[in-house]
Motif scaffolding. Sequence first.
Motif, PDB file in Angstrom:
ATOM      1  N   ALA A  99       2.389  -1.727   8.586  1.00 16.50           N
ATOM      2  CA  ALA A  99       2.251  -1.386   7.172  1.00 16.50           C
ATOM      3  C   ALA A  99       3.062  -0.147   6.820  1.00 16.50           C
ATOM      4  N   MET A 100       3.129   0.784   7.740  1.00 14.91           N
ATOM      5  CA  MET A 100       3.864   2.007   7.445  1.00 14.91           C
ATOM      6  C   MET A 100       5.360   1.767   7.477  1.00 14.91           C
ATOM      7  N   ILE A 101       5.775   0.622   8.088  1.00 12.45           N
ATOM      8  CA  ILE A 101       7.196   0.289   8.086  1.00 12.45           C
ATOM      9  C   ILE A 101       7.538  -0.570   6.875  1.00 12.45           C
ATOM     10  N   THR A 102       6.747  -1.599   6.654  1.00 12.34           N
ATOM     11  CA  THR A 102       7.059  -2.528   5.569  1.00 12.34           C
ATOM     12  C   THR A 102       6.382  -2.142   4.267  1.00 12.34           C
ATOM     13  N   GLY A 103       5.335  -1.356   4.375  1.00 11.87           N
ATOM     14  CA  GLY A 103       4.562  -0.976   3.185  1.00 11.87           C
ATOM     15  C   GLY A 103       3.442  -1.958   2.890  1.00 11.87           C
TER      16      GLY A 103
ATOM     17  N   ILE B   9       0.845  -1.199   0.000  1.00  7.95           N
ATOM     18  CA  ILE B   9       0.000   0.000   0.000  1.00  7.95           C
ATOM     19  C   ILE B   9       0.879   1.247   0.000  1.00  7.95           C
ATOM     20  N   PHE B  10       1.910   1.231   0.833  1.00  2.68           N
ATOM     21  CA  PHE B  10       2.769   2.421   0.981  1.00  2.68           C
ATOM     22  C   PHE B  10       4.094   2.182   0.288  1.00  2.68           C
ATOM     23  N   LYS B  11       4.338   2.969  -0.764  1.00  2.00           N
ATOM     24  CA  LYS B  11       5.552   2.807  -1.554  1.00  2.00           C
ATOM     25  C   LYS B  11       6.763   3.263  -0.745  1.00  2.00           C
ATOM     26  N   ARG B  12       7.948   2.943  -1.263  1.00  2.00           N
ATOM     27  CA  ARG B  12       9.164   3.213  -0.489  1.00  2.00           C
ATOM     28  C   ARG B  12       9.312   4.711  -0.179  1.00  2.00           C
ATOM     29  N   PHE B  13       9.088   5.558  -1.205  1.00  2.25           N
ATOM     30  CA  PHE B  13       9.244   6.996  -0.968  1.00  2.25           C
ATOM     31  C   PHE B  13       8.241   7.496   0.067  1.00  2.25           C
TER      32      PHE B  13
END
Lengths: 538, 196
Positions: free
Chosen positions: B188-192, B7-11
């Motif tokens: 999720a905000m750590i691993t995406g 969900i959350f890309k690296r950038f």
Amino acid sequence: MKIKGLLLFASVLLLVLTNVLANEQADGTPKPRAAMTADHSKFEQLDQAFDYAPDVTEACLECHTEAAEQVHDSFHWRWAAKVDGKMVGKGENGFNNYCVAARGNESCTQCHAGYGWRNDKFDFEAEENVDCLVCHDTTGTYKKSAAMSGHPYYEDTLIGGQLIPAVDLRRVAQNVGQPQRENCLSCHANGGGGNGVKHGDTDMSLVDPVHELDVHMSSDKLNFSCQTCHKTSGHEIAGRYNGKVAFVDHQLDMGRAERDGKNLSCESCHGNKPHDQRQLDNHTAKVACASCHIPEMARGPYLTKLSWDWSTAGQLKDGKPFSEDALFDGVEAHRYMSKKGTFTWGKNVVPEYRWYKGELQQKTLQDVIDPMAAPIDINPPTGDYRDQDARIWPFKIHRGKQPYDTEFNRILPIKLYGKKSSGAFWTEFDWQRALQVGADNNHVEFSGSYGFIETNGYWPIKHMVAPGEQAVDCIECHQQQGRLAGLNDFYLLGRDSHSLVDAFGALAIFGGLFGVAGHSGYRYLSARRRAVNNAKTS
Amino acid sequence: MSAVVVIFKRFERFWHWAQAAMVLLLIVTGFELHGFFRLFGFADAVSLHDWAGFSWAVLLVLAFTWIFTSGEWRQYLPRLEGLGATVRFYLLGVFKGESHPHHMTPAQKFNPLQGAGYLGIVFGLLPLQVATGCLYFFFPELRAAGWLQSIDWVAWLHTFNAYSLLSFLVIHLYMITFGKRISSHLRAMITGKEEV
């Protein structure tokens, strides 16, 4: 033969060497020349047994033909200047909350750069009345007498138990030179009745201050004389007088030659970006250097007078005047004097801060005051946040309580010094008489009824600059009850806030926390109830 | 059936955590400058606040560039559909053990309520805070140029907006707990990766 030759060579070498060394100091730098091109001990005119100081002046003027005229034009001579069409100064119309008015009190004119200003008959145009020696004496033996309105002591005199020997005018005249710190400070440090009384940043400690006390004048490093900053030109001296601003801050980095006799400010040498640090340099647009770099006033060993209440003066013990001492910041000083009233003193005093643009407004003895508006500002600085020429400056504000005419609502001068039957307060202790004679001497009307009113005298603080590491810390101003608590015409970070904005903040943050606590609490309870119900049904 | 998607890309994760660090520093130093407590000392608090503020401004420039070039801006389009259901969930459903009406996908990572919130924060509050901060920082120059005579309303706005952002942060931290498990969103905000 060989030995003889060697000896000859050696002695020639020695001769050359001593000759070279005679013109060099031990460290190899050239010997400094005398500061002046004239040796006054070689002048015949000065090699006389003078018995009257104005005769010395006449001798000076034989060579220095323009000097008296230059001095006549100066504030040191006039003690007043025309401001808005009216003469204002300690010589005329002006007053303060120390001895109120100089005029009519001939002891005050002890510090006048002239001889014999005793009353209105003094001839301001007479060249021989100029006192060259008070500024140019280098022997330290030339002292002006209060009883003789600025003449030196011609005979051995006992003053307060101290013997002041008769002046040797020949010796003094033969040893004149550039004014030394002692010359300037003999008056400027002792105004108001004693060392340190008036300014708060100018006292006798500046004769030889340690580096901690004054980075500019300390002999450890810069060793400035008074004139290094107070540049002079033809007896005109840079500085603030009535009607003349001390500095023009927006004229920065003026070459020294250009500000001779005209302008002086820290910025004229240091510029207005002296810190190499943007945040600090940004302050210079609104904050004077002195505000941070003179953290306290009277930082030397001496006290400065902080308040003077005339209303208690005149109490006698067994019909005699008396005085009482007390400790102020660890130093003993008069707390009460029958002649003068009640004082407070202090040292290492945190100054007060006001907008200032190098000039002070001077109320005069003719100005009507509003007794309901006490304390009356005698010489308030001007300017505000939006004024480009104004900076926040440190001030000593001397609190006075002094006589005024309760019918005409004007400040009353006092006849203080004089013989018996002159009406002088210091000999007769009769307010009614002293105020009447004081008013007459200053050509003001006195209704006969008087009271005492609180007044503020403003003294900008600019001397005794401390080493940089002792500068006032940011937080001392950037906080609610800080040094700038009273200067409220602008938003100051750390001190100011908007109460509605802060109220919103409290509501938003604590409301959020409260909501989260309620929501999560009920979420937890309902989840548990469901778990219990599920367990029951299964 | 559940699947794990990014969900959350690296950038985006870098942006989030760098921003978190800077905002935290800005809040602490900002409170000190506002006179609430003494921690770093006034001069250091000013320097830290300035550095963090400018770093954040740079980061926001990067973020907006990313948002507009990657098409992520579509995430912030306001939508009414499902809004009522989301509100109902937080007010009622969550207490009854219902599951969240919004199904997270990479193309639609925000629920409608969340999307509206971030629209205001990312395109409103954050730029406003950076803008007022810049006005504040450059005030001496602006005053010298005659463009700004006093700083009070800038200071009020900057403080007001800071309080708004801080109150958002309180809600934001609580909202982390609404994942499948208490820790799901944080993970999720750590691993995406989020389980959907």
